[in-house]
Design a protein around this motif. Sequence first.
Motif, PDB file in Angstrom:
ATOM      1  N   ALA A   1      27.028  -0.397 -60.193  1.00 42.44           N
ATOM      2  CA  ALA A   1      27.615  -1.707 -59.693  1.00 42.44           C
ATOM      3  C   ALA A   1      26.862  -2.884 -60.160  1.00 42.44           C
ATOM      4  O   ALA A   1      27.364  -3.928 -60.251  1.00 42.44           O
ATOM      5  N   VAL A   2      25.558  -2.910 -59.939  1.00 37.52           N
ATOM      6  CA  VAL A   2      24.597  -4.029 -60.226  1.00 37.52           C
ATOM      7  C   VAL A   2      24.774  -4.377 -61.699  1.00 37.52           C
ATOM      8  O   VAL A   2      24.921  -5.458 -62.128  1.00 37.52           O
ATOM      9  N   LEU A   3      24.807  -3.388 -62.686  1.00 33.39           N
ATOM     10  CA  LEU A   3      24.702  -3.528 -64.201  1.00 33.39           C
ATOM     11  C   LEU A   3      25.895  -3.976 -64.583  1.00 33.39           C
ATOM     12  O   LEU A   3      26.068  -4.870 -65.599  1.00 33.39           O
TER      13      LEU A   3
ATOM     14  N   VAL B   1      23.297 -13.199 -59.543  1.00 26.84           N
ATOM     15  CA  VAL B   1      24.531 -12.248 -59.078  1.00 26.84           C
ATOM     16  C   VAL B   1      24.441 -10.988 -58.883  1.00 26.84           C
ATOM     17  O   VAL B   1      24.984 -10.304 -58.299  1.00 26.84           O
ATOM     18  N   GLY B   2      23.633 -10.330 -59.656  1.00 28.84           N
ATOM     19  CA  GLY B   2      22.924  -8.993 -59.549  1.00 28.84           C
ATOM     20  C   GLY B   2      22.425  -8.643 -58.228  1.00 28.84           C
ATOM     21  O   GLY B   2      22.876  -7.743 -57.525  1.00 28.84           O
ATOM     22  N   LEU B   3      21.835  -9.534 -57.538  1.00 31.30           N
ATOM     23  CA  LEU B   3      21.186  -9.266 -56.269  1.00 31.30           C
ATOM     24  C   LEU B   3      22.256  -9.665 -55.138  1.00 31.30           C
ATOM     25  O   LEU B   3      22.500  -8.667 -54.211  1.00 31.30           O
ATOM     26  N   GLY B   4      23.104 -10.342 -55.524  1.00 32.23           N
ATOM     27  CA  GLY B   4      24.232 -10.644 -54.584  1.00 32.23           C
ATOM     28  C   GLY B   4      25.182  -9.369 -54.587  1.00 32.23           C
ATOM     29  O   GLY B   4      25.601  -8.939 -53.572  1.00 32.23           O
ATOM     30  N   VAL B   5      25.598  -8.722 -55.640  1.00 33.10           N
ATOM     31  CA  VAL B   5      26.333  -7.743 -55.733  1.00 33.10           C
ATOM     32  C   VAL B   5      25.712  -6.539 -55.182  1.00 33.10           C
ATOM     33  O   VAL B   5      26.125  -5.467 -54.598  1.00 33.10           O
ATOM     34  N   LEU B   6      24.335  -6.540 -55.259  1.00 35.80           N
ATOM     35  CA  LEU B   6      23.485  -5.349 -54.359  1.00 35.80           C
ATOM     36  C   LEU B   6      23.865  -5.416 -53.066  1.00 35.80           C
ATOM     37  O   LEU B   6      23.859  -4.615 -52.345  1.00 35.80           O
ATOM     38  N   LEU B   7      23.461  -6.676 -52.614  1.00 38.90           N
ATOM     39  CA  LEU B   7      23.667  -6.825 -50.930  1.00 38.90           C
ATOM     40  C   LEU B   7      25.158  -6.353 -50.660  1.00 38.90           C
ATOM     41  O   LEU B   7      25.279  -5.820 -49.588  1.00 38.90           O
ATOM     42  N   VAL B   8      26.367  -7.006 -51.266  1.00 45.40           N
ATOM     43  CA  VAL B   8      27.519  -6.544 -50.909  1.00 45.40           C
ATOM     44  C   VAL B   8      27.685  -4.999 -51.185  1.00 45.40           C
ATOM     45  O   VAL B   8      28.260  -4.378 -50.265  1.00 45.40           O
TER      46      VAL B   8
ATOM     47  N   ALA C   1      17.545  -1.896 -61.077  1.00 44.13           N
ATOM     48  CA  ALA C   1      18.469  -2.300 -61.907  1.00 44.13           C
ATOM     49  C   ALA C   1      18.533  -3.593 -62.243  1.00 44.13           C
ATOM     50  O   ALA C   1      18.675  -4.057 -63.477  1.00 44.13           O
ATOM     51  N   VAL C   2      18.367  -4.537 -61.323  1.00 42.21           N
ATOM     52  CA  VAL C   2      18.282  -6.073 -61.441  1.00 42.21           C
ATOM     53  C   VAL C   2      17.167  -6.368 -62.289  1.00 42.21           C
ATOM     54  O   VAL C   2      17.193  -7.128 -63.217  1.00 42.21           O
TER      55      VAL C   2
END
Length: 784
Positions: free
Chosen positions: A26-28, A47-54, A115-116
């Motif tokens: 999902a992060v990538l 953006v990657g960190l935000g998607v990781l949190l979500v 991944a980030v």
Amino acid sequence: MVSSTALGPLLRGSGWWWAMALVAGAVLVACAGARALAVPRSVVPIVGLGVLLVTLTLLFGAGTGLAWLLPTPETFGVFGSLIDAGGISIQQQSTPAEAQPGIVFLLAMGAGLLAVLMDMLAITLRWPALAGVPALVPLSVPGVIVEGGADVTALVQSAIAFLVLLRVDVRTRRRAEALNPDVGRDAPRILAPVRRRGPGPLWGSIVVGSIAIVGALVLSTIAPSLSQVTPGGSRVGASLFGAGVSPMIDLGQDLRRPEAGPALHYLSTAPEPPYFTLLTLDQFTDGNWTVRLGEPDPANSVEDIALPAGLTGAVPTTESETSVVIDGVDTGWLPVPSPAMEVDGLSGNWYWDQRTGAIVGSNATTRDQEYKVTTLEIQPTAEQLRASGTTYPADIQEQLALPEAIPALIAQTARDLTATSPSAYDSAVAIQDYLRSSAFTYDTEAPVEDGYDGGGTEVVATFLEVKRGYCVHFASAMAIMARSIGIPARVALGYLPGTRSSNIAEGLGRYNVDSHDLHSWPELYFSGVGWVSFEPTPGRGSVPDFTDPAGAAPDAAVPEQSAPSTAPRANEDDPTQDAGASGQAESTSGPLQTLLVAGLVALLVACLLLVPVVTRRVRRSMRFARIHSGATTDGKTGSGKTGSGKTGKGRTATGRTAAGRTAAGRITDAWAELSDTAADFGVPVRETQTPRELAAAVAARIGGTVQAQAALHRLLNICEQDTFGRPGTGQGIPSPALHDDLKSVIRSLRQASSRKQRIVAALAPVSLWPWVQGWKGERTGRNA
């Protein structure tokens, strides 16, 4: 994702890997999408960190997020609890550990962060070589914990994946520079190597990769030895009692250490020096004992511990006090005489587990602790134990669970030993006496040398045959045999009472406990009494008074040799005694299961073999579709619709009309497909080949077929006109003619090739892997 498979020896199942793959994927994908939307490079990692949190909120937030996606303060509270629980589980479980929610959360979060970081290194900063460094994190963990170093297969696969990453980066940069030669001139440039005799860049990559793999294997073998030694000389991580307690490591390692390390010392008012319990293994998972822990409950204060489960007032008890000083144990488990009723003097947060009574620290360890334990000594009589019933509460009945099919020798031996026992108590004493008899030998080396170390059902079956082992084997054997005849049982892990000090300065009442006092013993449950300790290990510890053979039934049978028999079960309704039937069912279902597994493997192999076939056919179909669709484009737009209307001269910035671009695209697709097909059928296709040289090679293969030769000649003329002629030269070429000529040449190539070449072209088309022959597909059109 490849390097994460190295964690396989540490964890059970594969669900944890899928969680890591899902979060990292999902992060990538989110980072790739952000770049596609032209998000500034510096913002992509955010953006990657935000998607990781979500993603973590969706998977682990327990519905606390807004719309299940956006985290709230409550969500972060859930995350904190999972982190604490995961840390405790990692410290206290044995390997391979059960992937509990806390562990899975930590792994998924770690995979997302890696991944980030890797995306930022490989793509944002364009340092793909450094992107391999984060992959070393999951690769290095098993080398520190498991003997033998990291998994060889995971190391090799990770090295291959890293080399593929570098190769992809080189090809991507070359392609970008070929398409946009004026862009990024200040950036590092990668030029195609000059062909020389000797090893090429592919072989250079293989040599470098081989050196890296061999080096990693050597380091992974040495690393555990280095990581297990501290500056003070004590072993950490690889032993159960070095500077810490970790049931993840085999208990026998400390027993086999030539020199013992100090653990603790104590003074006690108990009439007999006590055993110290650390934790209790009460669950079978995949045929092995594991520990279960509930969530920390602040109400379970160690200053007021509940009475042991099942104990009634009819059983005599006395209280004793034990003052303990920790010397060398550093763990989240507290060694206490069991059952403890109160603990005073601890620093940090500690609670007692309602299931086992074990005392566990929450963000606290035993390091440098000094505390006093009030213990309730339970003193049942043999008569009380004989009179106990066989009706157990629901939570105690869980302590009867065994794998569906255990080795028949275990249950058969238990039935032979207890065939004439009048009560569960007499059965337990009969098993204990058998294991303590002269038929068995205490030996810490034999299980390791003969490969049956541990406490699982298969190991216990081998132990009953070999009759050599140490406390883990004796305790596990008695607990499993007890469960097989319907007596709830579990295994306790801790210390023997130690040795009394002869040093006057220390005080004659002091007892010293070291790492060689590490011990394991079984606990059996009796209604009205509760959990009762037994001692089946010969030469270690002391036999409880209530299990003295004089108090046991005189007719308890001890077989000279235990072996599976064909005798019927004593109780047909008791599934725990159905070892013989389980073995028969296993032998019946074995072939079916083997066939099923073989069929699934064959299906998987077939699917993998079809991947190149399908990929090649899809690529060919897409090219033919684009070539054929050009007829409609030519028919509607012609060559003059885009002419002088808006641009004045009908040319784009690159000097071609829109119709010219369409024709050029059709010609590029046609020649690329011809090049790919020729390579698939074994026609030599080189990177430096001109269209005329390739056409000559194809003509030599298809021979004297007049129609095919004419079609090939027309294709060559079209390609040369488009590549070297004036802009717009190929606009007037009809798509149906281009389509038919290409099909005619491909058909002739197929007919002129041998059966072996046709099979290879269908199942392993080399055009999908152009680096196999140093050839690049779609060469001419792209360079044009």
